[in-house]
Enzyme design. Sequence first.
Site, short mmCIF file in Angstrom:
data_model
loop_
_atom_site.label_atom_id
_atom_site.label_comp_id
_atom_site.label_asym_id
_atom_site.label_seq_id
_atom_site.Cartn_x
_atom_site.Cartn_y
_atom_site.Cartn_z
N LYS A 26 0.86 -1.20 0.00
CA LYS A 26 0.00 0.00 0.00
C LYS A 26 0.90 1.26 0.00
O LYS A 26 1.98 1.22 -0.57
CB LYS A 26 -0.97 -0.04 1.18
N GLU A 80 -9.57 -0.32 -1.65
CA GLU A 80 -9.21 1.05 -1.26
C GLU A 80 -9.25 1.98 -2.46
O GLU A 80 -9.62 3.15 -2.32
CB GLU A 80 -7.82 1.05 -0.59
P1 PGA Z 1 -4.37 -6.68 5.34
O1 PGA Z 1 -4.63 -6.08 3.85
O2 PGA Z 1 -3.62 -7.96 5.16
O3 PGA Z 1 -3.58 -5.62 6.03
O4 PGA Z 1 -5.72 -6.92 5.94
C1 PGA Z 1 -4.93 -6.90 2.78
C2 PGA Z 1 -5.10 -6.09 1.51
O5 PGA Z 1 -5.73 -5.02 1.57
O6 PGA Z 1 -4.62 -6.47 0.42
#
Ligand code: PGA
Length: 252
Positions: A12, A99
């Site tokens: 991210k 997102e």
């Molecule tokens: P997370 O995120 O493992 O932090 O829950 C997964 C993703 O959004 O790909």
Amino acid sequence: MERRMLIAGNWKMNGLQKARKEVADLLALQGGKMPSMFDVLLCPPATLVADMVRDAGASGLAIGGQDCHHADHGAHTGDIAASMLKDAGAAYVIVGHSERRADHGESNAQVKAKAEAAIAAGLIAIVCVGETLAEREAGQAFDVVGKQVDGSLPEGADGQNCVLAYEPVWAIGTGKVATPEDIAAMHAHIRAKLEKAGGGILANARILYGGSVKPSNAEQIFALRDVDGGLIGGASLKAADFSAIIDASKSL
Ligand code: PGA
């Protein structure tokens, strides 16, 4: 045909130059080479793609982007083309992450166009789908995810150039994991759709689970039928955790 598992990390909007140490640490923890029985991928911010491709070297660790524009080039300030990611050495790109669907209002049609651009550029597209908590509580999870799959699947996709990722929005970054039963049921639903799509050419596309995967639950989740690995956010940021997830997958 056997499906090759894919363990994918999504950093991210995290990672400065100093975070490249995590790649060095991951390689050290894995003895310099990724396991040959499955694929391992890290998707850092675009600023680190080329550097991390160099860091990964011949270790077998693939590097990918987190998004791409649907056009190959042009007047799109701030965007990045799939061909640019490819040029930087990326092998994959994530498209349609929840997102981006939420923060940037990306529609299924846009996600589909991005995935098509990715495939045209020679990348493997990881197409994300997943329902919100409100949709699940309203009993709409299968319908919502089904429509996302139908609407986001790129033309020209096959089992090699396209991967699906089921990520229930309420399980992302929350520590809440879907139950094994819910995961298995949704993956079977997606698999049935893939078997029908494109004259069966997608029947063997990989389906990843994402949402609070960590070293302690990875093996149980990845062992489920129709789960071909994971898309891992938070737990991919630290080499020790990501390496432990890779290790947990070795016995599968
Ligand atoms: P997370 O995120 O493992 O932090 O829950 C997964 C993703 O959004 O790909």
